[in-house]
Design a protein around this motif. Sequence first.
Motif, PDB file in Angstrom:
ATOM      1  N   ARG A 140       0.824  -1.211   0.000  1.00  9.38           N
ATOM      2  CA  ARG A 140       0.000   0.000   0.000  1.00  9.38           C
ATOM      3  C   ARG A 140       0.857   1.259   0.000  1.00  9.38           C
ATOM      4  O   ARG A 140       1.689   1.456   0.893  1.00  9.38           O
ATOM      5  CB  ARG A 140      -0.890  -0.011   1.259  1.00  9.38           C
ATOM      6  CG  ARG A 140      -1.811   1.170   1.404  1.00  9.38           C
ATOM      7  CD  ARG A 140      -3.045   0.989   0.563  1.00  9.38           C
ATOM      8  NE  ARG A 140      -3.823   2.205   0.473  1.00  9.38           N
ATOM      9  CZ  ARG A 140      -4.894   2.466   1.223  1.00  9.38           C
ATOM     10  NH1 ARG A 140      -5.300   1.606   2.119  1.00  9.38           N
ATOM     11  NH2 ARG A 140      -5.553   3.594   1.063  1.00  9.38           N
ATOM     12  N   ARG A 141       0.621   2.099  -1.014  1.00  5.37           N
ATOM     13  CA  ARG A 141       1.342   3.372  -1.043  1.00  5.37           C
ATOM     14  C   ARG A 141       0.885   4.245   0.108  1.00  5.37           C
ATOM     15  O   ARG A 141      -0.280   4.229   0.470  1.00  5.37           O
ATOM     16  CB  ARG A 141       1.109   4.062  -2.383  1.00  5.37           C
ATOM     17  CG  ARG A 141       1.953   3.444  -3.468  1.00  5.37           C
ATOM     18  CD  ARG A 141       1.722   4.076  -4.808  1.00  5.37           C
ATOM     19  NE  ARG A 141       2.775   3.655  -5.733  1.00  5.37           N
ATOM     20  CZ  ARG A 141       2.687   3.717  -7.042  1.00  5.37           C
ATOM     21  NH1 ARG A 141       1.610   4.218  -7.601  1.00  5.37           N
ATOM     22  NH2 ARG A 141       3.682   3.308  -7.807  1.00  5.37           N
ATOM     23  N   ARG A 142       1.817   5.016   0.653  1.00  5.44           N
ATOM     24  CA  ARG A 142       1.506   5.806   1.844  1.00  5.44           C
ATOM     25  C   ARG A 142       2.361   7.069   1.914  1.00  5.44           C
ATOM     26  O   ARG A 142       3.373   7.177   1.238  1.00  5.44           O
ATOM     27  CB  ARG A 142       1.750   4.960   3.092  1.00  5.44           C
ATOM     28  CG  ARG A 142       3.203   4.548   3.255  1.00  5.44           C
ATOM     29  CD  ARG A 142       3.401   3.509   4.334  1.00  5.44           C
ATOM     30  NE  ARG A 142       2.683   2.296   4.030  1.00  5.44           N
ATOM     31  CZ  ARG A 142       1.820   1.698   4.893  1.00  5.44           C
ATOM     32  NH1 ARG A 142       1.630   2.200   6.079  1.00  5.44           N
ATOM     33  NH2 ARG A 142       1.197   0.597   4.542  1.00  5.44           N
ATOM     34  N   GLY A 143       1.906   7.992   2.778  1.00  6.17           N
ATOM     35  CA  GLY A 143       2.690   9.185   3.034  1.00  6.17           C
ATOM     36  C   GLY A 143       2.546  10.229   1.944  1.00  6.17           C
ATOM     37  O   GLY A 143       1.973   9.986   0.885  1.00  6.17           O
ATOM     38  N   GLN A 144       3.109  11.405   2.200  1.00  7.18           N
ATOM     39  CA  GLN A 144       3.025  12.475   1.206  1.00  7.18           C
ATOM     40  C   GLN A 144       3.740  12.069  -0.082  1.00  7.18           C
ATOM     41  O   GLN A 144       3.316  12.437  -1.171  1.00  7.18           O
ATOM     42  CB  GLN A 144       3.652  13.763   1.760  1.00  7.18           C
ATOM     43  CG  GLN A 144       3.369  14.978   0.874  1.00  7.18           C
ATOM     44  CD  GLN A 144       4.276  16.146   1.174  1.00  7.18           C
ATOM     45  OE1 GLN A 144       5.453  15.983   1.484  1.00  7.18           O
ATOM     46  NE2 GLN A 144       3.720  17.345   1.106  1.00  7.18           N
ATOM     47  N   LEU A 145       4.810  11.277   0.031  1.00  6.73           N
ATOM     48  CA  LEU A 145       5.530  10.856  -1.169  1.00  6.73           C
ATOM     49  C   LEU A 145       4.840   9.697  -1.883  1.00  6.73           C
ATOM     50  O   LEU A 145       5.260   9.287  -2.959  1.00  6.73           O
ATOM     51  CB  LEU A 145       6.980  10.502  -0.836  1.00  6.73           C
ATOM     52  CG  LEU A 145       7.834  11.627  -0.254  1.00  6.73           C
ATOM     53  CD1 LEU A 145       9.302  11.205  -0.215  1.00  6.73           C
ATOM     54  CD2 LEU A 145       7.702  12.922  -1.026  1.00  6.73           C
ATOM     55  N   ASP A 146       3.791   9.152  -1.269  1.00  5.49           N
ATOM     56  CA  ASP A 146       2.922   8.179  -1.933  1.00  5.49           C
ATOM     57  C   ASP A 146       3.711   6.974  -2.467  1.00  5.49           C
ATOM     58  O   ASP A 146       3.571   6.585  -3.618  1.00  5.49           O
ATOM     59  CB  ASP A 146       2.175   8.886  -3.080  1.00  5.49           C
ATOM     60  CG  ASP A 146       0.850   8.208  -3.417  1.00  5.49           C
ATOM     61  OD1 ASP A 146       0.364   7.427  -2.580  1.00  5.49           O
ATOM     62  OD2 ASP A 146       0.320   8.463  -4.517  1.00  5.49           O
ATOM     63  N   LEU A 147       4.546   6.402  -1.619  1.00 14.30           N
ATOM     64  CA  LEU A 147       5.361   5.243  -1.985  1.00 14.30           C
ATOM     65  C   LEU A 147       5.032   4.078  -1.064  1.00 14.30           C
ATOM     66  O   LEU A 147       4.789   4.272   0.125  1.00 14.30           O
ATOM     67  CB  LEU A 147       6.857   5.573  -1.863  1.00 14.30           C
ATOM     68  CG  LEU A 147       7.386   6.670  -2.784  1.00 14.30           C
ATOM     69  CD1 LEU A 147       8.806   7.057  -2.374  1.00 14.30           C
ATOM     70  CD2 LEU A 147       7.341   6.211  -4.225  1.00 14.30           C
ATOM     71  N   ARG A 171       7.275  10.402   4.545  1.00 16.20           N
ATOM     72  CA  ARG A 171       6.397  11.377   5.205  1.00 16.20           C
ATOM     73  C   ARG A 171       5.028  10.772   5.515  1.00 16.20           C
ATOM     74  O   ARG A 171       3.985  11.361   5.223  1.00 16.20           O
ATOM     75  CB  ARG A 171       6.272  12.640   4.353  1.00 16.20           C
ATOM     76  CG  ARG A 171       7.623  13.312   4.159  1.00 16.20           C
ATOM     77  CD  ARG A 171       7.558  14.504   3.238  1.00 16.20           C
ATOM     78  NE  ARG A 171       8.901  15.024   2.965  1.00 16.20           N
ATOM     79  CZ  ARG A 171       9.198  15.855   1.990  1.00 16.20           C
ATOM     80  NH1 ARG A 171       8.261  16.291   1.181  1.00 16.20           N
ATOM     81  NH2 ARG A 171      10.425  16.274   1.811  1.00 16.20           N
ATOM     82  N   ALA A 172       5.080   9.567   6.085  1.00 22.54           N
ATOM     83  CA  ALA A 172       3.851   8.888   6.510  1.00 22.54           C
ATOM     84  C   ALA A 172       3.769   8.898   8.033  1.00 22.54           C
ATOM     85  O   ALA A 172       4.774   9.050   8.720  1.00 22.54           O
ATOM     86  CB  ALA A 172       3.848   7.452   6.002  1.00 22.54           C
TER      87      ALA A 172
END
Lengths: 176, 253
Positions: free
Chosen positions: B160-167, B219-220
């Motif tokens: 699951r992608r997560r955080g502001q960087l969406d990784l 940034r999660a």
Amino acid sequence: MDLPPPAASVSAPLLTCAAAGRPSLRVAATLLALAMLLTSAATIADCAPFQIDGDRIEQPLAEKVGEAAAGARVAADRQRGDCVICHRLPLPEGRFHGNLGPDLQAVGLRLSPAQLRLRVAANRHLNPESIMPDYCRSGDRHRVAESHRGQPILSAQEIEDLVAWLSGLEAVEKTP
Amino acid sequence: MRHPLLLLWLLLALEGQAEPLTGQVSGYHLLGEELQALQDDAFANPGMLWVDRGQRAWNSPAGARGTSCRDCHGGPERMQGLAAQLPRWNAEDKRLENLEGLVRNCRSVRQRADPPAYESDELLALTTLIAYQSRGLPLTVAVDGPAADAFAAGRDAFARRRGQLDLSCADCHDRHAGARLRGETISAGMINGFPLYRLTWEGMGSRQRMIRWCNEAVRAEPLQPDTAKALALELFLAWRSRGLELESPAIRR
């Protein structure tokens, strides 16, 4: 009735175009555009509204014209673009560059500013599997740290500055 | 140039044309010879300090009952094999437990002492001592039966992608393992070295500390170390690392 403020320029021209010559429709369309702007601003805070045409975003995201020198700073700044973490770029910070993404030393020869704008702002529109995040988007994110919640990675102006810098990169350095 | 092939190899290495990492590769193989030697040398490995501290803590009475680990368990060698099987399902509490959770639980329930804080030297000393008893043993965790749901949740969390960087974890440690982030090679995400000494931290850390570090990097929101989500992810990571020899206290960059 006046057009909505510049921020709504994505949807407004399309809608008003479709409704040209019919005042009541025009008003309705403008109201609809405003409503869309308000709801989207509340839920998805992109760095700016934008419209994708093929593999391009033609319209600049910010009012101020991008400045290449500022773009180079954004690319090097670890807290902002931090582009060298994945890409090779002509920057002193790029000595220990990453190689997850393509070499961008001469990217200005391959991609137009409009193509670069989409690839920085919303690259996953082109390839949802790409590791490169959408730097202008902030919606649909999972478990974002409180300090960054609701914010895109870069501002509209920072992306314009980056595009200005990247589109001028045309030489491959011959350093080892 | 005497060795044109060597030069070619160096150029290729600098250009990042090295082989991508596929499958299970211990982070040991990304260390370089000097750091590998440091990990292998029991006298030079800084992590061994925690093993020594752990020995002392193991023998020291603690808590309202004034009992030590040794009073109940005997020598730490009795813990051989344990760390290689964690996290595991605790049928009584109906939840996963990892090495840190086991020690903290023993401290509070059996010894009636305050459980040592996560990532404290006191806890890391005991967990490293216990993990050290399994050095060289292959990681083997049970992911079926009552652990099946947690395992599935951990697998989802990894993807699951997560955080502001969406990784997602998989974006880097599965699909891009072996590539370089700035100057550092991205590991395959194997967790067979923990607790380990990380140069970036200038200190020891648990598996959960590493998970926390990765979350911060994208940034999660951090995963609290004793939650079902965090333990599920740890279970999945341990399963991904299955068969690799436990290396604690390992050295990593």
